[in-house]
Motif scaffolding. Structure first.
Motif, PDB file in Angstrom:
ATOM      1  N   PRO A 234      28.561   4.298 -20.008  1.00 19.32           N
ATOM      2  CA  PRO A 234      27.917   5.313 -20.850  1.00 19.32           C
ATOM      3  C   PRO A 234      27.103   6.346 -20.079  1.00 19.32           C
ATOM      4  N   ASN A 235      26.657   5.984 -18.884  1.00 16.74           N
ATOM      5  CA  ASN A 235      25.837   6.940 -18.121  1.00 16.74           C
ATOM      6  C   ASN A 235      26.368   7.164 -16.708  1.00 16.74           C
ATOM      7  N   ILE A 236      27.672   6.940 -16.479  1.00 13.15           N
ATOM      8  CA  ILE A 236      28.267   7.134 -15.151  1.00 13.15           C
ATOM      9  C   ILE A 236      29.525   7.996 -15.282  1.00 13.15           C
TER      10      ILE A 236
ATOM     11  N   GLN B  61      23.867  18.241 -14.592  1.00 11.64           N
ATOM     12  CA  GLN B  61      24.708  18.317 -13.405  1.00 11.64           C
ATOM     13  C   GLN B  61      25.536  17.052 -13.259  1.00 11.64           C
ATOM     14  N   ILE B  62      26.856  17.222 -13.059  1.00 14.09           N
ATOM     15  CA  ILE B  62      27.743  16.059 -12.935  1.00 14.09           C
ATOM     16  C   ILE B  62      28.461  16.012 -11.583  1.00 14.09           C
ATOM     17  N   THR B  63      28.224  16.986 -10.716  1.00 14.35           N
ATOM     18  CA  THR B  63      28.803  16.953  -9.369  1.00 14.35           C
ATOM     19  C   THR B  63      27.714  17.261  -8.358  1.00 14.35           C
ATOM     20  N   TYR B  64      28.038  16.994  -7.090  1.00 18.85           N
ATOM     21  CA  TYR B  64      27.122  17.340  -6.011  1.00 18.85           C
ATOM     22  C   TYR B  64      27.236  18.839  -5.727  1.00 18.85           C
TER      23      TYR B  64
ATOM     24  N   ALA C 289      22.610  11.219 -18.511  1.00 20.32           N
ATOM     25  CA  ALA C 289      21.938  10.718 -19.713  1.00 20.32           C
ATOM     26  C   ALA C 289      22.905   9.828 -20.500  1.00 20.32           C
ATOM     27  N   PRO C 290      22.423   8.745 -21.119  1.00 20.92           N
ATOM     28  CA  PRO C 290      23.305   7.792 -21.811  1.00 20.92           C
ATOM     29  C   PRO C 290      24.209   8.421 -22.863  1.00 20.92           C
ATOM     30  N   TYR C 291      23.782   9.530 -23.469  1.00 23.67           N
ATOM     31  CA  TYR C 291      24.603  10.153 -24.510  1.00 23.67           C
ATOM     32  C   TYR C 291      25.709  11.030 -23.943  1.00 23.67           C
ATOM     33  N   ASN C 292      25.632  11.394 -22.652  1.00 23.30           N
ATOM     34  CA  ASN C 292      26.622  12.302 -22.086  1.00 23.30           C
ATOM     35  C   ASN C 292      27.957  11.616 -21.787  1.00 23.30           C
ATOM     36  N   GLY C 293      27.908  10.351 -21.368  1.00 23.98           N
ATOM     37  CA  GLY C 293      29.152   9.617 -21.111  1.00 23.98           C
ATOM     38  C   GLY C 293      30.013   9.501 -22.353  1.00 23.98           C
ATOM     39  N   PRO C 294      29.492   8.941 -23.452  1.00 23.06           N
ATOM     40  CA  PRO C 294      30.283   8.869 -24.687  1.00 23.06           C
ATOM     41  C   PRO C 294      30.693  10.255 -25.203  1.00 23.06           C
TER      42      PRO C 294
ATOM     43  N   ALA D 145      35.098  14.081 -26.097  1.00 27.35           N
ATOM     44  CA  ALA D 145      35.685  15.398 -25.841  1.00 27.35           C
ATOM     45  C   ALA D 145      37.075  15.273 -25.226  1.00 27.35           C
ATOM     46  N   LEU D 146      37.224  14.337 -24.281  1.00 30.75           N
ATOM     47  CA  LEU D 146      38.533  14.132 -23.653  1.00 30.75           C
ATOM     48  C   LEU D 146      39.555  13.629 -24.672  1.00 30.75           C
TER      49      LEU D 146
END
Length: 209
Positions: free
Chosen positions: A64-66, A101-104, A133-138, A143-144
């Motif tokens: 959920p958060n990775i 941010q999801i990338t380096y 954030a825990p809500y971004n993974g789900p 979305a996918l």
């Protein structure tokens, strides 16, 4: 008598320093005024950025958060000025999803952009097991599954303007490119390249300097 002489010398030195300070201030004022006039006449414009395409090699949610991401993007920049060159310095690029941010950071080499010139960069941006954030993974998983993902590709850096032989100080550059990507199998409009999918976007970016 000695006191009068010393007092006279002090007054002369004081007047000399006052004249020197006044001369320096006048020179600085003339230089700044000249720069202002040149700047007003040339009317410098911000560079224009376009997100041309995005090739997705991986975009996975392992918890959920990775989130893990590997994307190659193609970004172009055009200098709209006919008499002003642009130095791009200390630039880096990264991706965000839902304002996180999801990338380096990926560094973009410094470059000079001449009058009316166009530069194109195709950097890889990636992030392995990036905590979010825990809500971004789900949210990304949904979305996918729905076949449409919206990310924002951001560029940050510094720019300098070049007019003739004169170069200004550094200004902060902020670029945001909204990437609306259709990823669903039934809606997939991308070009399959091996294990990756390339999406043609041609989306204009917002630029602030």
């Amino acid at each position: 008598m000695d006191e009068k002489v010393c007092s006279h010398h002090k007054n002369r030195r004081k007047k000399f320093f006052q004249r020197c300070c006044a001369t320096v201030l006048i020179i600085i004022f003339i230089i700044l005024l000249t720069i202002l006039i040149v700047w007003a006449v040339l009317q410098p414009k911000k560079p224009r950025f376009t997100l041309q395409d995005a090739t997705i090699f991986s975009l996975n949610v392992s918890a959920p958060n990775i989130i893990s991401t590997t994307i190659q993007v193609t970004v172009s920049s055009r200098n709209p000025n006919s008499k002003i060159g642009i130095y791009y310095d200390r630039m880096y690029i990264y991706a965000t999803y839902n304002s996180q941010q999801i990338t380096y950071f990926t560094t973009i080499p410094a470059v000079y952009q001449g009058h009316k010139d166009v530069n194109v960069w195709s950097p890889f941006i990636y992030g392995t097991n990036v905590p979010v954030a825990p809500y971004n993974g789900p949210g990304l998983t949904t979305a996918l599954d729905n076949g449409a993902v919206t990310m924002v590709i951001k560029l940050e850096g510094r720019v300098k303007w070049k007019v003739g032989s004169f170069t200004t100080g550094r200004y902060h550059l902020h670029v945001s490119c909204r990437a609306n990507i259709l990823t669903g199998k039934s809606k997939n409009t991308g070009l399959i390249i091996g294990t990756a999918v390339k999406y043609q976007l041609q989306q204009s970016c917002s630029v602030s300097v």
